[in-house]
Write a protein that holds these residues in place. Structure first.
Motif, mmCIF file in Angstrom:
data_model
loop_
_atom_site.group_PDB
_atom_site.id
_atom_site.type_symbol
_atom_site.label_atom_id
_atom_site.label_comp_id
_atom_site.label_asym_id
_atom_site.label_seq_id
_atom_site.Cartn_x
_atom_site.Cartn_y
_atom_site.Cartn_z
ATOM 1 N N MET A 175 -10.907 -7.861 -18.788
ATOM 2 C CA MET A 175 -9.570 -8.043 -19.275
ATOM 3 C C MET A 175 -9.336 -9.506 -19.584
ATOM 4 N N GLN A 176 -8.679 -9.741 -20.679
ATOM 5 C CA GLN A 176 -8.453 -11.104 -21.132
ATOM 6 C C GLN A 176 -6.991 -11.534 -21.077
ATOM 7 N N GLU A 196 -1.520 -2.789 -18.843
ATOM 8 C CA GLU A 196 -1.899 -1.483 -19.395
ATOM 9 C C GLU A 196 -2.841 -0.741 -18.452
ATOM 10 N N ALA A 197 -3.768 -1.464 -17.824
ATOM 11 C CA ALA A 197 -4.701 -0.838 -16.878
ATOM 12 C C ALA A 197 -3.955 -0.324 -15.652
ATOM 13 N N VAL A 198 -2.982 -1.090 -15.189
ATOM 14 C CA VAL A 198 -2.160 -0.663 -14.058
ATOM 15 C C VAL A 198 -1.382 0.600 -14.427
ATOM 16 N N ALA A 199 -0.793 0.622 -15.610
ATOM 17 C CA ALA A 199 -0.032 1.794 -16.053
ATOM 18 C C ALA A 199 -0.921 3.034 -16.135
ATOM 19 N N MET A 200 -2.116 2.878 -16.673
ATOM 20 C CA MET A 200 -3.041 4.014 -16.777
ATOM 21 C C MET A 200 -3.405 4.547 -15.396
ATOM 22 N N ARG A 201 -3.682 3.651 -14.468
ATOM 23 C CA ARG A 201 -4.039 4.064 -13.106
ATOM 24 C C ARG A 201 -2.854 4.770 -12.434
ATOM 25 N N GLN A 245 12.110 -1.560 -10.516
ATOM 26 C CA GLN A 245 11.378 -0.685 -11.445
ATOM 27 C C GLN A 245 11.278 -1.337 -12.814
ATOM 28 N N ALA A 246 12.339 -2.018 -13.234
ATOM 29 C CA ALA A 246 12.343 -2.682 -14.544
ATOM 30 C C ALA A 246 11.277 -3.777 -14.609
ATOM 31 N N THR A 247 11.048 -4.456 -13.507
ATOM 32 C CA THR A 247 10.013 -5.502 -13.470
ATOM 33 C C THR A 247 8.633 -4.893 -13.656
ATOM 34 N N LEU A 248 8.364 -3.795 -12.951
ATOM 35 C CA LEU A 248 7.076 -3.124 -13.105
ATOM 36 C C LEU A 248 6.912 -2.599 -14.530
ATOM 37 N N SER A 249 7.971 -2.045 -15.085
ATOM 38 C CA SER A 249 7.926 -1.538 -16.454
ATOM 39 C C SER A 249 7.580 -2.651 -17.436
ATOM 40 N N ARG A 250 8.253 -3.781 -17.312
ATOM 41 C CA ARG A 250 7.991 -4.898 -18.225
ATOM 42 C C ARG A 250 6.579 -5.444 -18.046
ATOM 43 N N PHE A 251 6.070 -5.452 -16.806
ATOM 44 C CA PHE A 251 4.693 -5.882 -16.569
ATOM 45 C C PHE A 251 3.721 -4.936 -17.263
ATOM 46 N N GLU A 252 3.915 -3.632 -17.085
ATOM 47 C CA GLU A 252 3.019 -2.658 -17.693
ATOM 48 C C GLU A 252 3.039 -2.733 -19.218
ATOM 49 N N LEU A 253 4.170 -3.101 -19.782
ATOM 50 C CA LEU A 253 4.306 -3.204 -21.235
ATOM 51 C C LEU A 253 3.880 -4.573 -21.780
ATOM 52 N N GLY A 254 3.516 -5.485 -20.894
ATOM 53 C CA GLY A 254 3.112 -6.814 -21.334
ATOM 54 C C GLY A 254 4.267 -7.665 -21.802
ATOM 55 N N LYS A 255 5.463 -7.407 -21.273
ATOM 56 C CA LYS A 255 6.649 -8.128 -21.728
ATOM 57 C C LYS A 255 7.140 -9.167 -20.729
ATOM 58 N N LEU A 256 6.323 -9.476 -19.718
ATOM 59 C CA LEU A 256 6.670 -10.536 -18.772
ATOM 60 C C LEU A 256 5.810 -11.757 -19.075
ATOM 61 N N ALA A 265 0.055 -6.612 -4.464
ATOM 62 C CA ALA A 265 0.761 -5.507 -3.821
ATOM 63 C C ALA A 265 0.724 -4.255 -4.692
ATOM 64 N N VAL A 266 0.940 -4.412 -6.001
ATOM 65 C CA VAL A 266 0.871 -3.274 -6.921
ATOM 66 C C VAL A 266 -0.535 -2.677 -6.909
ATOM 67 N N LEU A 267 -1.534 -3.537 -6.992
ATOM 68 C CA LEU A 267 -2.913 -3.058 -6.988
ATOM 69 C C LEU A 267 -3.238 -2.314 -5.700
ATOM 70 N N ALA A 268 -2.748 -2.798 -4.568
ATOM 71 C CA ALA A 268 -3.006 -2.138 -3.285
ATOM 72 C C ALA A 268 -2.391 -0.741 -3.255
ATOM 73 N N VAL A 269 -1.175 -0.602 -3.747
ATOM 74 C CA VAL A 269 -0.517 0.713 -3.791
ATOM 75 C C VAL A 269 -1.323 1.677 -4.647
ATOM 76 N N LEU A 270 -1.928 1.161 -5.712
ATOM 77 C CA LEU A 270 -2.681 2.008 -6.642
ATOM 78 C C LEU A 270 -4.159 2.148 -6.277
ATOM 79 N N GLY A 271 -4.570 1.528 -5.181
ATOM 80 C CA GLY A 271 -5.969 1.607 -4.776
ATOM 81 C C GLY A 271 -6.893 0.850 -5.707
ATOM 82 N N MET A 272 -6.392 -0.234 -6.274
ATOM 83 C CA MET A 272 -7.179 -1.062 -7.194
ATOM 84 C C MET A 272 -7.444 -2.413 -6.540
ATOM 85 N N GLU A 273 -8.411 -3.128 -7.064
ATOM 86 C CA GLU A 273 -8.683 -4.478 -6.582
ATOM 87 C C GLU A 273 -9.162 -5.356 -7.729
#
Length: 75
Positions: A1-2, A9-14, A33-44, A54-62
């Motif tokens: 990822m660059q 987008e990867a977080v949203a897919m997971r 929720q709006a913060t997570l939404s904007r992050f997933e959309l690349g708008k932050l 913390a988001v990655l931990a909830v989703l089982g990602m690292e």
């Protein structure tokens, strides 16, 4: 990822693959929720490392680190 957008987008897919709603993940992390939404959309313009981990931990990602090309960087 660059870019931060690609990471979002990867977080949203997971999240979707796990059948989780943005609001549920955001509540577990302690963000809006709006913060997570904007992050997933690349708008932050930025998303703090504590929030990201913390988001990655909830989703089982690292995060994994490796050497990358000199031309790419996260926004």
């Amino acid at each position: 990822m660059q870019t931060l957008q690609e990471l979002g987008e990867a977080v949203a897919m997971r999240r979707r693959s796990l059948g989780l709603k943005q609001g549920d993940v955001a509540a577990q992390v302690g963000i809006a929720q709006a913060t997570l939404s904007r992050f997933e959309l690349g708008k932050l313009p930025e998303f703090g490392s504590r929030k990201l981990l913390a988001v990655l931990a909830v989703l089982g990602m690292e995060l994994q680190f490796g050497e990358g090309a000199a031309s790419g960087s996260l926004d």
